[in-house]
Motif scaffolding. Structure first.
Motif, mmCIF file in Angstrom:
data_model
loop_
_atom_site.group_PDB
_atom_site.id
_atom_site.type_symbol
_atom_site.label_atom_id
_atom_site.label_comp_id
_atom_site.label_asym_id
_atom_site.label_seq_id
_atom_site.Cartn_x
_atom_site.Cartn_y
_atom_site.Cartn_z
ATOM 1 N N GLU A 18 -33.648 -0.353 -15.881
ATOM 2 C CA GLU A 18 -33.888 0.613 -14.598
ATOM 3 C C GLU A 18 -34.542 1.857 -14.983
ATOM 4 O O GLU A 18 -34.007 2.814 -14.217
ATOM 5 N N TRP A 19 -35.308 1.906 -15.844
ATOM 6 C CA TRP A 19 -35.744 3.391 -16.313
ATOM 7 C C TRP A 19 -36.796 4.096 -15.088
ATOM 8 O O TRP A 19 -37.072 4.989 -15.325
ATOM 9 N N GLY A 20 -37.167 3.205 -14.193
ATOM 10 C CA GLY A 20 -37.938 3.715 -13.068
ATOM 11 C C GLY A 20 -37.051 4.532 -11.962
ATOM 12 O O GLY A 20 -37.792 4.950 -11.090
ATOM 13 N N GLU A 21 -35.860 4.267 -11.842
ATOM 14 C CA GLU A 21 -35.046 5.047 -10.929
ATOM 15 C C GLU A 21 -34.481 6.124 -11.294
ATOM 16 O O GLU A 21 -34.444 6.402 -12.542
ATOM 17 N N PRO A 22 -34.037 7.034 -10.367
ATOM 18 C CA PRO A 22 -33.399 8.243 -10.738
ATOM 19 C C PRO A 22 -31.928 7.901 -11.626
ATOM 20 O O PRO A 22 -31.488 6.850 -11.389
ATOM 21 N N PRO A 23 -31.422 8.896 -12.227
ATOM 22 C CA PRO A 23 -30.288 8.794 -12.903
ATOM 23 C C PRO A 23 -29.144 8.097 -12.062
ATOM 24 O O PRO A 23 -28.897 8.899 -11.080
ATOM 25 N N HIS A 24 -28.438 7.251 -12.524
ATOM 26 C CA HIS A 24 -27.209 6.618 -11.739
ATOM 27 C C HIS A 24 -26.178 5.715 -12.703
ATOM 28 O O HIS A 24 -26.739 5.660 -13.755
ATOM 29 N N ILE A 25 -25.080 5.658 -11.996
ATOM 30 C CA ILE A 25 -24.279 4.675 -12.835
ATOM 31 C C ILE A 25 -23.827 3.629 -12.047
ATOM 32 O O ILE A 25 -23.488 3.711 -10.846
ATOM 33 N N HIS A 26 -23.659 2.389 -12.543
ATOM 34 C CA HIS A 26 -22.737 1.047 -11.876
ATOM 35 C C HIS A 26 -21.678 1.023 -12.309
ATOM 36 O O HIS A 26 -21.213 1.511 -13.435
ATOM 37 N N ILE A 27 -20.574 0.790 -11.359
ATOM 38 C CA ILE A 27 -19.153 0.452 -11.611
ATOM 39 C C ILE A 27 -18.619 -0.931 -11.265
ATOM 40 O O ILE A 27 -19.151 -1.165 -10.177
ATOM 41 N N GLN A 28 -18.052 -1.585 -12.128
ATOM 42 C CA GLN A 28 -17.830 -2.860 -11.783
ATOM 43 C C GLN A 28 -16.065 -3.142 -12.196
ATOM 44 O O GLN A 28 -15.488 -2.309 -13.212
ATOM 45 N N SER A 29 -15.425 -3.663 -11.169
ATOM 46 C CA SER A 29 -14.042 -3.900 -11.591
ATOM 47 C C SER A 29 -13.934 -5.416 -11.044
ATOM 48 O O SER A 29 -13.929 -5.559 -9.682
ATOM 49 N N GLY A 30 -13.661 -6.528 -11.728
ATOM 50 C CA GLY A 30 -13.806 -7.926 -11.584
ATOM 51 C C GLY A 30 -15.251 -8.196 -10.602
ATOM 52 O O GLY A 30 -16.413 -7.994 -11.335
ATOM 53 N N LYS A 31 -14.992 -8.742 -9.273
ATOM 54 C CA LYS A 31 -16.198 -9.168 -8.483
ATOM 55 C C LYS A 31 -16.668 -7.806 -7.598
ATOM 56 O O LYS A 31 -17.645 -7.760 -6.853
ATOM 57 N N LYS A 32 -16.018 -6.679 -7.751
ATOM 58 C CA LYS A 32 -16.302 -5.482 -6.955
ATOM 59 C C LYS A 32 -17.570 -4.809 -7.944
ATOM 60 O O LYS A 32 -17.356 -4.515 -9.099
ATOM 61 N N LEU A 33 -18.549 -4.385 -7.132
ATOM 62 C CA LEU A 33 -19.676 -3.230 -7.747
ATOM 63 C C LEU A 33 -19.853 -2.149 -6.899
ATOM 64 O O LEU A 33 -19.857 -2.254 -5.518
ATOM 65 N N ALA A 34 -20.267 -1.074 -7.461
ATOM 66 C CA ALA A 34 -20.642 0.025 -6.735
ATOM 67 C C ALA A 34 -21.601 0.672 -7.595
ATOM 68 O O ALA A 34 -21.940 0.457 -8.662
ATOM 69 N N LYS A 35 -22.671 1.560 -6.888
ATOM 70 C CA LYS A 35 -23.689 2.301 -7.676
ATOM 71 C C LYS A 35 -23.592 3.577 -7.125
ATOM 72 O O LYS A 35 -23.541 3.790 -6.006
ATOM 73 N N PHE A 36 -23.542 4.597 -7.944
ATOM 74 C CA PHE A 36 -23.564 6.120 -7.583
ATOM 75 C C PHE A 36 -24.811 6.745 -8.181
ATOM 76 O O PHE A 36 -24.948 6.784 -9.261
ATOM 77 N N TRP A 37 -25.533 7.654 -7.397
ATOM 78 C CA TRP A 37 -26.605 8.689 -8.009
ATOM 79 C C TRP A 37 -25.805 9.688 -8.673
ATOM 80 O O TRP A 37 -24.709 9.861 -8.267
ATOM 81 N N LEU A 38 -26.464 10.211 -9.922
ATOM 82 C CA LEU A 38 -25.749 11.386 -10.497
ATOM 83 C C LEU A 38 -26.111 12.691 -9.917
ATOM 84 O O LEU A 38 -25.657 13.721 -10.080
ATOM 85 N N ASP A 39 -27.287 12.822 -9.373
ATOM 86 C CA ASP A 39 -27.776 14.320 -8.754
ATOM 87 C C ASP A 39 -28.496 14.193 -7.477
ATOM 88 O O ASP A 39 -29.600 13.884 -7.484
ATOM 89 N N PRO A 40 -27.670 14.441 -6.536
ATOM 90 C CA PRO A 40 -25.935 14.843 -6.663
ATOM 91 C C PRO A 40 -25.408 13.308 -6.502
ATOM 92 O O PRO A 40 -25.918 12.412 -6.276
ATOM 93 N N VAL A 41 -24.018 13.645 -7.155
ATOM 94 C CA VAL A 41 -23.257 12.534 -7.034
ATOM 95 C C VAL A 41 -23.036 12.077 -5.537
ATOM 96 O O VAL A 41 -22.654 12.717 -4.658
ATOM 97 N N GLN A 42 -23.529 10.912 -5.369
ATOM 98 C CA GLN A 42 -23.565 9.998 -4.124
ATOM 99 C C GLN A 42 -23.495 8.588 -4.041
ATOM 100 O O GLN A 42 -24.263 8.191 -4.814
ATOM 101 N N LEU A 43 -22.618 8.213 -3.123
ATOM 102 C CA LEU A 43 -22.690 6.430 -3.317
ATOM 103 C C LEU A 43 -24.253 5.932 -2.847
ATOM 104 O O LEU A 43 -24.627 6.273 -1.933
ATOM 105 N N ALA A 44 -24.673 5.128 -3.808
ATOM 106 C CA ALA A 44 -25.899 4.459 -3.221
ATOM 107 C C ALA A 44 -25.715 3.178 -2.485
ATOM 108 O O ALA A 44 -26.204 2.662 -1.713
ATOM 109 N N LYS A 45 -24.539 2.259 -3.031
ATOM 110 C CA LYS A 45 -24.568 1.086 -2.434
ATOM 111 C C LYS A 45 -22.895 0.419 -3.363
ATOM 112 O O LYS A 45 -22.455 0.961 -4.274
ATOM 113 N N SER A 46 -22.231 -0.301 -2.558
ATOM 114 C CA SER A 46 -21.143 -0.943 -2.951
ATOM 115 C C SER A 46 -21.016 -2.355 -2.223
ATOM 116 O O SER A 46 -21.566 -2.510 -1.183
ATOM 117 N N LYS A 47 -20.199 -3.057 -3.130
ATOM 118 C CA LYS A 47 -19.879 -4.277 -2.773
ATOM 119 C C LYS A 47 -18.410 -4.525 -2.795
ATOM 120 O O LYS A 47 -17.865 -4.322 -4.078
#
Length: 79
Positions: A18-47
């Motif tokens: 993912e080096w072509g995208e702005p800095p972000h972090i993915h979060i997983q818990s079981g089958k749940k996923l989310a992606k947050f941008w880091l600057d500013p902190v903002q939800l990008a998507k979630s399942k």
């Protein structure tokens, strides 16, 4: 898939291709996923995360934003 942090059931990570995208972090818990941008902190998507969990995750991302930012730049500057 470098993991950066684990807090309870949550795993914070990014994908190594993912080096072509702005800095972000993915979060997983079981089958749940989310992606947050880091600057500013903002939800990008979630399942499957509830709105309540997403608020909690946003707070966790804000609390650990510097760590995620540093790890992102360390990894992708060496990739």
């Amino acid at each position: 898939m470098p993991s950066v942090l684990r807090i309870g059931a949550y795993r914070f990570f990014f994908y190594s291709n993912e080096w072509g995208e702005p800095p972000h972090i993915h979060i997983q818990s079981g089958k749940k996923l989310a992606k947050f941008w880091l600057d500013p902190v903002q939800l990008a998507k979630s399942k499957r995360f509830s709105a309540l969990e997403l608020k909690k995750l946003e707070r966790l991302v804000e609390e650990h934003r510097e760590l995620f930012w540093e790890r992102w730049h360390e990894y992708f500057s060496n990739a």
